[in-house]
Motif scaffolding. Structure first.
Motif, PDB file in Angstrom:
ATOM      1  N   ILE A   1       9.928  19.038 -19.261  1.00 45.11           N
ATOM      2  CA  ILE A   1       9.834  17.880 -20.171  1.00 45.11           C
ATOM      3  C   ILE A   1      10.894  16.854 -19.844  1.00 45.11           C
ATOM      4  N   THR A   2      12.087  17.310 -19.544  1.00 45.57           N
ATOM      5  CA  THR A   2      13.164  16.383 -19.176  1.00 45.57           C
ATOM      6  C   THR A   2      12.791  15.611 -17.921  1.00 45.57           C
ATOM      7  N   THR A   3      12.219  16.291 -16.945  1.00 47.99           N
ATOM      8  CA  THR A   3      11.810  15.633 -15.696  1.00 47.99           C
ATOM      9  C   THR A   3      10.731  14.593 -15.969  1.00 47.99           C
ATOM     10  N   VAL A   4       9.757  14.940 -16.782  1.00 54.67           N
ATOM     11  CA  VAL A   4       8.693  13.977 -17.102  1.00 54.67           C
ATOM     12  C   VAL A   4       9.269  12.753 -17.809  1.00 54.67           C
ATOM     13  N   ASP A   5      10.157  12.993 -18.767  1.00 53.77           N
ATOM     14  CA  ASP A   5      10.741  11.871 -19.507  1.00 53.77           C
ATOM     15  C   ASP A   5      11.616  10.987 -18.625  1.00 53.77           C
ATOM     16  N   ALA A   6      12.131  11.548 -17.531  1.00 55.81           N
ATOM     17  CA  ALA A   6      13.056  10.779 -16.674  1.00 55.81           C
ATOM     18  C   ALA A   6      12.332   9.810 -15.750  1.00 55.81           C
ATOM     19  N   HIS A   7      11.026   9.939 -15.628  1.00 57.27           N
ATOM     20  CA  HIS A   7      10.308   9.096 -14.666  1.00 57.27           C
ATOM     21  C   HIS A   7       9.122   8.439 -15.329  1.00 57.27           C
TER      22      HIS A   7
ATOM     23  N   ASP B   1       5.951  -1.268 -13.969  1.00 59.39           N
ATOM     24  CA  ASP B   1       5.734  -2.248 -12.906  1.00 59.39           C
ATOM     25  C   ASP B   1       6.961  -2.296 -12.001  1.00 59.39           C
ATOM     26  N   GLY B   2       6.720  -2.498 -10.723  1.00 56.59           N
ATOM     27  CA  GLY B   2       7.825  -2.620  -9.774  1.00 56.59           C
ATOM     28  C   GLY B   2       8.435  -1.294  -9.403  1.00 56.59           C
ATOM     29  N   LEU B   3       7.670  -0.170  -9.587  1.00 64.78           N
ATOM     30  CA  LEU B   3       8.193   1.139  -9.214  1.00 64.78           C
ATOM     31  C   LEU B   3       8.405   1.165  -7.703  1.00 64.78           C
ATOM     32  N   GLU B   4       9.617   1.445  -7.297  1.00 61.93           N
ATOM     33  CA  GLU B   4       9.931   1.436  -5.880  1.00 61.93           C
ATOM     34  C   GLU B   4       9.501   2.743  -5.229  1.00 61.93           C
TER      35      GLU B   4
ATOM     36  N   ARG C   1       0.821  -1.213   0.000  1.00 62.31           N
ATOM     37  CA  ARG C   1       0.000   0.000   0.000  1.00 62.31           C
ATOM     38  C   ARG C   1       0.850   1.256   0.000  1.00 62.31           C
ATOM     39  N   ARG C   2       1.964   1.274   0.775  1.00 57.79           N
ATOM     40  CA  ARG C   2       2.832   2.449   0.767  1.00 57.79           C
ATOM     41  C   ARG C   2       3.431   2.686  -0.618  1.00 57.79           C
ATOM     42  N   GLY C   3       3.814   1.674  -1.334  1.00 55.28           N
ATOM     43  CA  GLY C   3       4.335   1.815  -2.700  1.00 55.28           C
ATOM     44  C   GLY C   3       3.280   2.352  -3.642  1.00 55.28           C
ATOM     45  N   ASP C   4       2.066   1.884  -3.459  1.00 53.63           N
ATOM     46  CA  ASP C   4       0.977   2.348  -4.308  1.00 53.63           C
ATOM     47  C   ASP C   4       0.675   3.821  -4.046  1.00 53.63           C
ATOM     48  N   ASN C   5       0.730   4.252  -2.789  1.00 54.41           N
ATOM     49  CA  ASN C   5       0.498   5.653  -2.446  1.00 54.41           C
ATOM     50  C   ASN C   5       1.599   6.538  -3.021  1.00 54.41           C
ATOM     51  N   GLY C   6       2.821   6.112  -2.991  1.00 50.07           N
ATOM     52  CA  GLY C   6       3.938   6.883  -3.557  1.00 50.07           C
ATOM     53  C   GLY C   6       3.754   7.096  -5.041  1.00 50.07           C
TER      54      GLY C   6
ATOM     55  N   GLU D   1      11.990   5.672  -5.592  1.00 49.13           N
ATOM     56  CA  GLU D   1      11.986   6.264  -6.930  1.00 49.13           C
ATOM     57  C   GLU D   1      10.744   7.117  -7.134  1.00 49.13           C
ATOM     58  N   ALA D   2       9.603   6.662  -6.632  1.00 42.61           N
ATOM     59  CA  ALA D   2       8.366   7.432  -6.744  1.00 42.61           C
ATOM     60  C   ALA D   2       8.480   8.732  -5.960  1.00 42.61           C
TER      61      ALA D   2
END
Length: 437
Positions: free
Chosen positions: A101-107, A112-115, A33-38, A118-119
């Protein structure tokens, strides 16, 4: 009893975990749940940044329109500074937008598996990008607010553009229709047609519009075209009346030339009588009048013929000029012929009774003397002196009539000069009294 899975049946029919068992399942669910909230928070930050980017882009487009409006109308130093400020602001917007735009492209928030870490980093970077976008839009709005006076003036001038163009085109149409009407009446009006045709290149530029030639030049061009076309239309509408007037003047002046020709022939007998009855001083200055009158009549007849030819060829300006020449010549003839007849009449009158001329002159002097003495015991010397001289001049003029062949014309000339002196003194006295002197 506990089953093999570590759970036992409870007395109420339910199941409970055995004491000391691990809570791995519950803890694993909490991490998920914490990963999903992030991820959700990072996505929210991404959406907020996207909204800020959209609002900045919209504001920039509105500012571009305002700058284009000002640039099209205003070339003052203030307008040039506004353009330079917009360019500097545009460079900053480009940098902030590129960073976003650079920030959006970087993330990749959909991966799947987004930690969780990182979020969290994505959320922080996207929030900072959003703040930069918002701050830049605030700066842009302040800049745009400062353009309000320039923009208002530019919009006012732009509002003149469409009406000015329409008025110019309506004037051109009206002028063209007026020319068509004139031609249908048998009048050529070639010079007016040429003036209207000369507006063709200007009409092309007018149709190209302010985007190519600027608002001020376009409005100026439209106004000049309208004035020229209105002048052509007015002259075209006046042309039938002008032709009619020229025709009337041709007839009238022809009659006058003929009449003055006859009168000029009568100057010779007048001079003959002057020579017979009066001294040479009375008529010598009129000797050339018959020849001058005859020559002026001939010149007037030639000018009249040229005027008729110009009228037939519809050279209106030339016809008008020739008619003016005829009128001037006739005025000269009329004056010279009248002078000879008037000379004989006046000499006849004074030779029969010079007392009338003397009394008329004495009356003028006495009238001036009474005014000079009004309210005074003695007159002003500057008023009395010329009046005393006038009395002496009149006496000398009257004495000059003694003899066998008196110079009556010199007598009349002198009495007229004496009366003029008296009248001048009267005018000076009245001016002094009006000024309180």
């Amino acid at each position: 009893m506990f089953g093999a899975d570590g759970w036992e049946d409870g007395p109420d029919g339910g199941r409970r975990r055995a004491r000391g068992e691990s809570v791995t399942v519950t803890t694993a669910r909490s991490w998920w749940r914490r990963g999903d909230n992030g991820r959700a928070e990072a996505q929210a930050a991404k959406d907020a940044a996207a909204q800020a980017f959209y609002e900045l882009d919209t504001a920039q487009r509105e500012l571009e329109i305002a700058i284009e409006t000002i640039s099209a109308v205003d070339s003052t130093p203030e307008a040039r500074r506004a353009l330079e400020g917009f360019r500097a602001l545009g460079e900053k917007i480009d940098r902030v937008s590129a960073a976003y735009i650079t920030t959006v492209d970087a993330h990749d928030l959909d991966r799947d598996g987004l930690e969780h870490g990182e979020a969290s980093r994505a959320r922080g970077e996207l929030t900072r990008a959003k703040d930069e976008l918002v701050n830049t839009r605030t700066e842009l709005e302040r800049f745009q607010a400062g353009l309000a006076p320039l923009l208002g003036k530019a919009e006012t001038q732009l509002a003149r553009l469409a009406p000015a163009r329409e008025r110019a085109k309506q004037s051109l149409l009206a002028a063209s229709q007026a020319l068509d009407t004139v031609r249908a009446a048998g009048l050529k009006a070639d010079d007016l047609a040429a003036r209207l045709a000369a507006l063709g290149p200007e009409l092309t530029k007018l149709n190209e519009g302010a985007s190519k030639h600027g608002v001020q030049d376009t409005v100026r061009r439209a106004d000049e075209m309208r004035r020229t076309a209105d002048a052509v239309r007015a002259e075209a509408e006046r042309l039938p009346h002008q032709a009619e007037e020229i025709d009337k003047r041709l007839v009238s002046l022809r009659t006058r030339v003929q009449a003055l020709g006859t009168r000029a022939e009568g100057v010779a007998p007048v001079l003959s009588e002057l020579r017979r009855r009066f001294s040479a001083a009375c008529w010598q200055d009129l000797q050339a009048v018959p020849d001058q009158a005859a020559q002026a009549v001939r010149q007037a007849e030639d000018a009249l013929a040229e005027a008729r030819k110009a009228r037939a060829e519809q050279r209106w300006a030339d016809a008008t000029a020739r008619l003016a020449t005829v009128r001037a010549l006739m005025d000269d003839v009329d004056g010279a012929v009248a002078a000879a007849g008037d000379r004989l009449r006046r000499l006849n009158e004074v030779s029969k009774d010079p007392k009338g001329e003397v009394e008329r002159t004495r009356f003028a002097i006495r009238d001036a003397q009474r005014l000079a003495m009004q309210g005074r015991s003695t007159p002003e010397p500057r008023h009395a002196r010329p009046l005393d001289d006038a009395v002496a001049r009149l006496d000398r003029a009257l004495a000059g009539l003694q003899g066998r062949h008196p110079d009556y014309w010199a007598f009349l000339t002198e009495t007229a000069a004496v009366r003029e002196t008296a009248n001048r003194v009267v005018a000076n006295i009245r001016e002094d009294r009006a000024a309180g002197r």
